[in-house]
Scaffold this motif. Structure first.
Motif, PDB file in Angstrom:
ATOM      1  N   ILE A 118      24.811   5.731  11.716  1.00  0.00           N
ATOM      2  CA  ILE A 118      25.790   6.469  10.919  1.00  0.00           C
ATOM      3  C   ILE A 118      27.231   6.140  11.302  1.00  0.00           C
ATOM      4  N   LEU A 119      27.511   5.993  12.598  1.00  0.00           N
ATOM      5  CA  LEU A 119      28.899   5.754  13.029  1.00  0.00           C
ATOM      6  C   LEU A 119      29.459   4.444  12.461  1.00  0.00           C
ATOM      7  N   PRO A 120      28.785   3.304  12.630  1.00  0.00           N
ATOM      8  CA  PRO A 120      29.344   2.070  12.038  1.00  0.00           C
ATOM      9  C   PRO A 120      29.407   2.135  10.514  1.00  0.00           C
ATOM     10  N   TYR A 121      28.413   2.806   9.901  1.00  0.00           N
ATOM     11  CA  TYR A 121      28.425   2.955   8.445  1.00  0.00           C
ATOM     12  C   TYR A 121      29.651   3.760   8.006  1.00  0.00           C
ATOM     13  N   THR A 122      29.946   4.850   8.716  1.00  0.00           N
ATOM     14  CA  THR A 122      31.082   5.702   8.365  1.00  0.00           C
ATOM     15  C   THR A 122      32.393   4.937   8.456  1.00  0.00           C
ATOM     16  N   ASP A 160      35.017   9.992  -2.441  1.00  0.00           N
ATOM     17  CA  ASP A 160      33.965   9.242  -1.764  1.00  0.00           C
ATOM     18  C   ASP A 160      34.303   9.042  -0.290  1.00  0.00           C
ATOM     19  N   GLY A 161      35.556   8.667  -0.012  1.00  0.00           N
ATOM     20  CA  GLY A 161      35.968   8.439   1.364  1.00  0.00           C
ATOM     21  C   GLY A 161      35.962   9.705   2.202  1.00  0.00           C
ATOM     22  N   LEU A 162      36.474  10.801   1.644  1.00  0.00           N
ATOM     23  CA  LEU A 162      36.490  12.074   2.372  1.00  0.00           C
ATOM     24  C   LEU A 162      35.082  12.576   2.644  1.00  0.00           C
ATOM     25  N   GLN A 163      34.211  12.408   1.663  1.00  0.00           N
ATOM     26  CA  GLN A 163      32.825  12.828   1.825  1.00  0.00           C
ATOM     27  C   GLN A 163      32.154  12.034   2.947  1.00  0.00           C
ATOM     28  N   SER A 164      32.366  10.726   2.953  1.00  0.00           N
ATOM     29  CA  SER A 164      31.775   9.879   3.993  1.00  0.00           C
ATOM     30  C   SER A 164      32.344  10.221   5.368  1.00  0.00           C
ATOM     31  N   LEU A 165      33.656  10.471   5.419  1.00  0.00           N
ATOM     32  CA  LEU A 165      34.303  10.796   6.690  1.00  0.00           C
ATOM     33  C   LEU A 165      33.771  12.113   7.245  1.00  0.00           C
ATOM     34  N   GLY A 166      33.722  13.153   6.391  1.00  0.00           N
ATOM     35  CA  GLY A 166      33.237  14.458   6.849  1.00  0.00           C
ATOM     36  C   GLY A 166      31.795  14.401   7.315  1.00  0.00           C
ATOM     37  N   ALA A 167      30.945  13.770   6.506  1.00  0.00           N
ATOM     38  CA  ALA A 167      29.532  13.677   6.852  1.00  0.00           C
ATOM     39  C   ALA A 167      29.339  12.847   8.114  1.00  0.00           C
ATOM     40  N   GLY A 168      30.040  11.715   8.214  1.00  0.00           N
ATOM     41  CA  GLY A 168      29.876  10.842   9.370  1.00  0.00           C
ATOM     42  C   GLY A 168      30.288  11.517  10.665  1.00  0.00           C
ATOM     43  N   LEU A 169      31.451  12.184  10.663  1.00  0.00           N
ATOM     44  CA  LEU A 169      31.914  12.868  11.874  1.00  0.00           C
ATOM     45  C   LEU A 169      30.961  13.992  12.280  1.00  0.00           C
ATOM     46  N   ALA A 170      30.481  14.725  11.268  1.00  0.00           N
ATOM     47  CA  ALA A 170      29.572  15.836  11.567  1.00  0.00           C
ATOM     48  C   ALA A 170      28.254  15.331  12.154  1.00  0.00           C
ATOM     49  N   PHE A 171      27.710  14.284  11.592  1.00  0.00           N
ATOM     50  CA  PHE A 171      26.450  13.754  12.105  1.00  0.00           C
ATOM     51  C   PHE A 171      26.625  13.146  13.496  1.00  0.00           C
ATOM     52  N   CYS A 172      27.804  12.593  13.744  1.00  0.00           N
ATOM     53  CA  CYS A 172      28.053  12.011  15.064  1.00  0.00           C
ATOM     54  C   CYS A 172      28.032  13.079  16.162  1.00  0.00           C
ATOM     55  N   LEU A 173      28.325  14.329  15.790  1.00  0.00           N
ATOM     56  CA  LEU A 173      28.264  15.414  16.765  1.00  0.00           C
ATOM     57  C   LEU A 173      26.846  15.633  17.292  1.00  0.00           C
ATOM     58  N   LEU A 174      25.866  15.212  16.500  1.00  0.00           N
ATOM     59  CA  LEU A 174      24.468  15.385  16.938  1.00  0.00           C
ATOM     60  C   LEU A 174      24.160  14.542  18.170  1.00  0.00           C
ATOM     61  N   TYR A 175      24.964  13.493  18.416  1.00  0.00           N
ATOM     62  CA  TYR A 175      24.767  12.694  19.637  1.00  0.00           C
ATOM     63  C   TYR A 175      24.926  13.560  20.888  1.00  0.00           C
ATOM     64  N   PHE A 176      25.736  14.638  20.763  1.00  0.00           N
ATOM     65  CA  PHE A 176      26.073  15.455  21.934  1.00  0.00           C
ATOM     66  C   PHE A 176      25.310  16.783  21.960  1.00  0.00           C
ATOM     67  N   ILE A 177      24.422  16.998  21.008  1.00  0.00           N
ATOM     68  CA  ILE A 177      23.650  18.256  20.951  1.00  0.00           C
ATOM     69  C   ILE A 177      22.228  17.985  21.404  1.00  0.00           C
ATOM     70  N   ASP A 178      21.788  18.735  22.400  1.00  0.00           N
ATOM     71  CA  ASP A 178      20.428  18.583  22.942  1.00  0.00           C
ATOM     72  C   ASP A 178      19.404  19.039  21.910  1.00  0.00           C
ATOM     73  N   LEU A 179      18.419  18.174  21.665  1.00  0.00           N
ATOM     74  CA  LEU A 179      17.383  18.487  20.679  1.00  0.00           C
ATOM     75  C   LEU A 179      16.645  19.767  21.042  1.00  0.00           C
TER      76      LEU A 179
END
Length: 299
Positions: A118-122, A160-179
């Motif tokens: 997701i990060l490189p895609y964003t 399109d850009g704002l949507q991708s930016l918001g979604a990408g940043l939010a999903f990147c937060l999952l890297y720091f959240i313990d499953l």
């Protein structure tokens, strides 16, 4: 000249939105995240609409027996259909993401989101979308913001850009959240929350685009200051000595403009004076807007 700028810009839109839509759909199939499906298909709609926009741009100035002033109404019609498609896509994305979240909350079943690519895609998509939105705005400014199609494409690329930016940043937060931690449920339901927030934030733009395009299509008076202010200046310059006796309206339909000047004084000499001013006014008006017309209406 103005049509060639519009058509060249739409060709660039066609190429860039195709690249962005393919990238979004590929990443969706890798991750199975609905927010990315929304992102990819949003770009795909932009890609298809760019093709339609190129065709409309090529024919809208043509005059026919039934439409002696041209087919400029196709331009706001294009913006109406595009805004409706965007609204439908936002609704469908919200429904699909809701189904996944409800299944997890009610049945406790689901698959954790795969956020690897997701990060490189964003970074890739946001850069292209924002650059395309700036390009469309710059090209439209070169033709005095006259193109309804480029205005729709500017907003579409920005959304399109704002949507991708918001979604990408939010999903990147999952890297720091313990499953297995307190917020571990977000690995299963973040798609729903991010899609819902995106829909709420993005909804006003297509609604506004639909409203403005409908006003154009129904021959309503334009309130776009980027269009009206240069015309106001020309009116003041040419008709300043008779302003107490006239009123005027500006109607924009696509790239066609109509300035209607109403003479409210029944003095014949005044009317002849206004009519003598019209050719010089029209000449300067058409220097800014080649498809403009000016009418003197005696009431």
């Amino acid at each position: 000249m103005q049509k060639s700028i519009e058509q060249r810009s739409l060709t660039v839109n066609f190429i860039i939105t195709f690249i962005v839509s393919v990238a979004g759909i590929i990443v969706y199939f890798v991750t199975d995240i609905q927010a990315l499906l929304l992102d990819g298909f949003f770009s795909f709609i932009s890609f298809l609409s760019a093709m339609v926009g190129i065709y409309i741009s090529r024919i809208s100035h043509k005059k026919t027996t039934r439409y002696p002033h041209g087919l400029h109404f196709l331009e706001p019609l294009y913006a109406i259909f595009k805004s409706i498609l965007i609204l439908l896509l936002l609704l469908l994305a919200f429904i699909n993401a809701s189904e996944t979240a409800l299944h997890y909350f009610l049945a406790g079943e689901g698959e954790p989101l795969l956020v690897g690519p997701i990060l490189p895609y964003t970074l890739f998509v946001v850069t292209l979308c924002f650059a395309l939105s700036f390009y469309n705005h710059y090209q439209n400014r070169k033709i005095n913001f006259l193109s309804t199609i480029l205005k729709a494409e500017t907003k579409g690329s920005m959304i399109d850009g704002l949507q991708s930016l918001g979604a990408g940043l939010a999903f990147c937060l999952l890297y720091f959240i313990d499953l297995n931690g307190t917020f571990g449920f977000l690995h299963y339901t973040a798609d729903f929350f991010i899609t819902s927030i995106s829909v709420i934030c993005l909804l006003p733009e297509p609604v506004k685009m639909l409203h403005v395009a409908f006003i154009e299509l129904s021959h309503g008076l334009t309130t776009d200051q980027e269009i009206t202010e240069p015309i106001d200046d020309l009116i003041l310059q040419h008709f300043k000595h008779v302003l107490p006796h006239i009123n005027y309206q500006i109607v924009k339909i696509g790239m066609a403009l109509s300035v209607k000047i109403y003479v409210e004084n029944h003095d014949a000499e005044l009317l002849l004076r206004i009519l003598s001013i019209r050719p010089h006014f029209l000449e300067e008006l058409q220097a800014l807007y080649p498809n403009a017309r000016a009418s003197i209406i005696y009431i």
